[in-house]
Design a protein around this motif. Structure first.
Motif, PDB file in Angstrom:
ATOM      1  N   GLU A  60       0.856  -1.183   0.000  1.00 26.68           N
ATOM      2  CA  GLU A  60       0.000   0.000   0.000  1.00 26.68           C
ATOM      3  C   GLU A  60       0.896   1.238   0.000  1.00 26.68           C
ATOM      4  OE1 GLU A  60      -3.264   0.378  -0.088  1.00 26.68           O
ATOM      5  OE2 GLU A  60      -4.107  -1.585   0.393  1.00 26.68           O
ATOM      6  N   LEU A  61       0.896   1.968  -1.096  1.00 24.20           N
ATOM      7  CA  LEU A  61       1.676   3.193  -1.195  1.00 24.20           C
ATOM      8  C   LEU A  61       0.787   4.371  -0.826  1.00 24.20           C
ATOM      9  CD1 LEU A  61       3.464   2.505  -4.613  1.00 24.20           C
ATOM     10  CD2 LEU A  61       4.211   1.871  -2.302  1.00 24.20           C
ATOM     11  N   ALA A  62       1.191   5.122   0.181  1.00 28.56           N
ATOM     12  CA  ALA A  62       0.384   6.241   0.678  1.00 28.56           C
ATOM     13  C   ALA A  62       0.921   7.560   0.124  1.00 28.56           C
ATOM     14  CB  ALA A  62       0.417   6.263   2.202  1.00 28.56           C
ATOM     15  N   TYR A  63       0.006   8.409  -0.323  1.00 31.94           N
ATOM     16  CA  TYR A  63       0.354   9.722  -0.865  1.00 31.94           C
ATOM     17  C   TYR A  63      -0.472  10.801  -0.171  1.00 31.94           C
ATOM     18  CZ  TYR A  63       2.457   7.128  -4.762  1.00 31.94           C
ATOM     19  OH  TYR A  63       3.219   6.284  -5.533  1.00 31.94           O
ATOM     20  N   SER A  64       0.034  12.015  -0.236  1.00 35.69           N
ATOM     21  CA  SER A  64      -0.691  13.166   0.290  1.00 35.69           C
ATOM     22  C   SER A  64      -0.844  14.191  -0.824  1.00 35.69           C
ATOM     23  CB  SER A  64       0.078  13.787   1.461  1.00 35.69           C
ATOM     24  OG  SER A  64      -0.647  14.866   2.026  1.00 35.69           O
ATOM     25  N   VAL A  65      -2.061  14.689  -1.039  1.00 32.72           N
ATOM     26  CA  VAL A  65      -2.323  15.657  -2.100  1.00 32.72           C
ATOM     27  C   VAL A  65      -1.665  16.993  -1.754  1.00 32.72           C
ATOM     28  CG1 VAL A  65      -4.113  16.958  -3.328  1.00 32.72           C
ATOM     29  CG2 VAL A  65      -4.492  14.542  -2.740  1.00 32.72           C
ATOM     30  N   VAL A  66      -0.869  17.502  -2.683  1.00 35.38           N
ATOM     31  CA  VAL A  66      -0.195  18.782  -2.441  1.00 35.38           C
ATOM     32  C   VAL A  66      -0.794  19.903  -3.280  1.00 35.38           C
ATOM     33  CG1 VAL A  66       1.984  17.776  -1.687  1.00 35.38           C
ATOM     34  CG2 VAL A  66       1.603  18.180  -4.129  1.00 35.38           C
ATOM     35  N   ALA A  90       5.855  14.811 -17.144  1.00 27.40           N
ATOM     36  CA  ALA A  90       7.261  14.411 -17.121  1.00 27.40           C
ATOM     37  C   ALA A  90       7.446  13.153 -16.277  1.00 27.40           C
ATOM     38  CB  ALA A  90       8.120  15.552 -16.571  1.00 27.40           C
ATOM     39  N   ARG A  91       8.222  12.211 -16.789  1.00 24.47           N
ATOM     40  CA  ARG A  91       8.436  10.941 -16.095  1.00 24.47           C
ATOM     41  C   ARG A  91       9.401  11.103 -14.921  1.00 24.47           C
ATOM     42  NH1 ARG A  91       8.571   5.318 -17.904  1.00 24.47           N
ATOM     43  NH2 ARG A  91       9.923   4.113 -16.518  1.00 24.47           N
ATOM     44  N   ASP A  92      10.435  11.917 -15.112  1.00 24.10           N
ATOM     45  CA  ASP A  92      11.484  12.050 -14.100  1.00 24.10           C
ATOM     46  C   ASP A  92      11.107  13.069 -13.035  1.00 24.10           C
ATOM     47  OD1 ASP A  92      12.999  10.204 -15.531  1.00 24.10           O
ATOM     48  OD2 ASP A  92      13.852  11.776 -16.805  1.00 24.10           O
ATOM     49  N   GLY A  93      12.055  13.312 -12.129  1.00 15.74           N
ATOM     50  CA  GLY A  93      11.803  14.238 -11.033  1.00 15.74           C
ATOM     51  C   GLY A  93      11.512  13.503  -9.748  1.00 15.74           C
ATOM     52  N   GLU A  94      10.947  14.230  -8.786  1.00 18.39           N
ATOM     53  CA  GLU A  94      10.656  13.617  -7.501  1.00 18.39           C
ATOM     54  C   GLU A  94       9.537  12.590  -7.613  1.00 18.39           C
ATOM     55  OE1 GLU A  94       7.443  16.961  -5.855  1.00 18.39           O
ATOM     56  OE2 GLU A  94       9.363  16.648  -4.835  1.00 18.39           O
ATOM     57  N   ASP A  95       9.535  11.661  -6.670  1.00 21.46           N
ATOM     58  CA  ASP A  95       8.484  10.647  -6.656  1.00 21.46           C
ATOM     59  C   ASP A  95       7.142  11.321  -6.379  1.00 21.46           C
ATOM     60  OD1 ASP A  95      10.492   8.861  -7.012  1.00 21.46           O
ATOM     61  OD2 ASP A  95      10.490   8.094  -4.964  1.00 21.46           O
ATOM     62  N   ARG A  96       6.151  11.041  -7.214  1.00 20.06           N
ATOM     63  CA  ARG A  96       4.845  11.655  -7.039  1.00 20.06           C
ATOM     64  C   ARG A  96       3.796  10.866  -7.813  1.00 20.06           C
ATOM     65  NH1 ARG A  96       7.693  14.448 -10.735  1.00 20.06           N
ATOM     66  NH2 ARG A  96       6.671  15.349 -12.581  1.00 20.06           N
ATOM     67  N   LEU A  97       2.553  11.156  -7.490  1.00 19.44           N
ATOM     68  CA  LEU A  97       1.402  10.579  -8.165  1.00 19.44           C
ATOM     69  C   LEU A  97       0.617  11.716  -8.796  1.00 19.44           C
ATOM     70  CD1 LEU A  97      -0.601   8.220  -8.770  1.00 19.44           C
ATOM     71  CD2 LEU A  97      -1.634   8.706  -6.533  1.00 19.44           C
ATOM     72  N   THR A  98       0.325  11.609 -10.080  1.00 18.60           N
ATOM     73  CA  THR A  98      -0.422  12.634 -10.791  1.00 18.60           C
ATOM     74  C   THR A  98      -1.696  12.023 -11.369  1.00 18.60           C
ATOM     75  OG1 THR A  98       1.624  13.797 -11.390  1.00 18.60           O
ATOM     76  CG2 THR A  98      -0.355  14.340 -12.645  1.00 18.60           C
ATOM     77  N   PHE A 136      -7.879  18.874 -15.404  1.00 15.79           N
ATOM     78  CA  PHE A 136      -7.846  19.029 -13.950  1.00 15.79           C
ATOM     79  C   PHE A 136      -6.759  18.090 -13.439  1.00 15.79           C
ATOM     80  CE2 PHE A 136      -9.192  18.197  -9.581  1.00 15.79           C
ATOM     81  CZ  PHE A 136      -9.451  19.487  -9.129  1.00 15.79           C
ATOM     82  N   ILE A 137      -5.812  18.650 -12.700  1.00 16.92           N
ATOM     83  CA  ILE A 137      -4.630  17.905 -12.255  1.00 16.92           C
ATOM     84  C   ILE A 137      -4.617  17.807 -10.735  1.00 16.92           C
ATOM     85  CG2 ILE A 137      -2.110  17.767 -12.311  1.00 16.92           C
ATOM     86  CD1 ILE A 137      -3.267  17.672 -15.080  1.00 16.92           C
ATOM     87  N   VAL A 138      -4.438  16.595 -10.233  1.00 18.26           N
ATOM     88  CA  VAL A 138      -4.214  16.368  -8.800  1.00 18.26           C
ATOM     89  C   VAL A 138      -2.786  15.854  -8.642  1.00 18.26           C
ATOM     90  CG1 VAL A 138      -4.854  15.020  -6.764  1.00 18.26           C
ATOM     91  CG2 VAL A 138      -6.636  15.848  -8.330  1.00 18.26           C
ATOM     92  N   GLU A 139      -2.001  16.568  -7.846  1.00 17.89           N
ATOM     93  CA  GLU A 139      -0.622  16.155  -7.577  1.00 17.89           C
ATOM     94  C   GLU A 139      -0.510  15.682  -6.132  1.00 17.89           C
ATOM     95  OE1 GLU A 139       2.733  18.390  -9.891  1.00 17.89           O
ATOM     96  OE2 GLU A 139       1.432  19.875  -8.961  1.00 17.89           O
ATOM     97  N   ALA A 140       0.155  14.552  -5.938  1.00 19.70           N
ATOM     98  CA  ALA A 140       0.344  13.992  -4.596  1.00 19.70           C
ATOM     99  C   ALA A 140       1.764  13.463  -4.465  1.00 19.70           C
ATOM    100  CB  ALA A 140      -0.664  12.874  -4.333  1.00 19.70           C
ATOM    101  N   VAL A 141       2.300  13.551  -3.264  1.00 17.99           N
ATOM    102  CA  VAL A 141       3.653  13.059  -2.988  1.00 17.99           C
ATOM    103  C   VAL A 141       3.579  11.983  -1.913  1.00 17.99           C
ATOM    104  CG1 VAL A 141       4.715  15.256  -3.631  1.00 17.99           C
ATOM    105  CG2 VAL A 141       4.039  14.854  -1.252  1.00 17.99           C
TER     106      VAL A 141
END
Length: 207
Positions: free
Chosen positions: A147-153, A167-175, A193-198
């Motif tokens: 279970e990978l947990a993310y927080s919406v930023v 973009a594929r690279d960069g910090e680990d995140r869920l889009t 509409f974009i939701v970004e989470a780390v």
């Protein structure tokens, strides 16, 4: 003259028929998308048992790669009302998106370092994104049961030409991506509409 009167009297019929067709198509699309999730869920359960990909139906050219869990939060509090589980298919093609959210293969794989991108239709599974807010959790279950947990930023609206979030690279995140606005009656939207989470500090799923 009689024809003219008939046209005036019944001229609304084509408009009504067109509206019925559009409504029926929308109901059909939603029914197909939600029923398919039951078959995809069964395939996902098989994957959890043997860590191998399984097609949800024999002619499918895709398979589930993750389970995405999106909680519905109580307004003004951090209390979770309920959690919506969705099964994510491999490859965000038009055909796959008709059955559920799908992983954009140009991004990182589920559980891999980088930007994991999942797309979905605004009028079916990803309509829930309009209720997502900053700070809330999201979860991804991998094929090996983690279970990978993310927080919406952030949540934002961008033009479809804005490729920063793909973009594929960069910090680990869920889009998470869907078309915008949510209440549009026609396709071809130019906005997204974009939701970004780390990743959350704690990887444990909270109740």
């Amino acid at each position: 003259m009689a024809l003219s009167r008939a046209m005036r009297r019944y001229g609304w019929l084509p408009v009504l028929l067109f509206g019925v067709i559009l409504f029926g198509r929308g109901v059909y699309m939603q029914a197909k998308a939600h029923f398919a999730q039951f078959l995809i869920q069964a395939a996902w359960q098989q994957t959890l048992r043997d860590q191998r990909p399984h097609k949800p139906w024999h002619w499918a050219d895709t398979y589930p790669v993750a389970k995405l869990s999106v909680p519905l939060m109580s307004a003004g509090t951090d209390a979770v009302i309920r959690v919506k589980d969705m099964y994510v298919l491999a490859g965000a093609s038009g055909r796959n998106l008709a059955f559920g959210p799908a992983l954009v293969l140009s991004g990182a794989r589920v559980g891999e370092a980088g930007n994991t991108i999942i797309a979905g239709h605004r009028d079916t599974h990803f309509g829930i994104l309009q209720e997502v807010r900053q700070g809330q959790p999201l979860w991804l279950q991998t094929a090996d049961g983690r279970e990978l947990a993310y927080s919406v930023v952030s949540t934002r609206v961008v033009h479809e030409s804005d490729g920063r979030f793909m973009a594929r690279d960069g910090e680990d995140r869920l889009t998470l991506i869907t078309c915008y606005p949510f209440d549009a009656l026609t396709g071809g939207a130019e906005l997204r509409f974009i939701v970004e989470a780390v990743p959350r500090i704690s990887s444990l799923r909270e109740p």
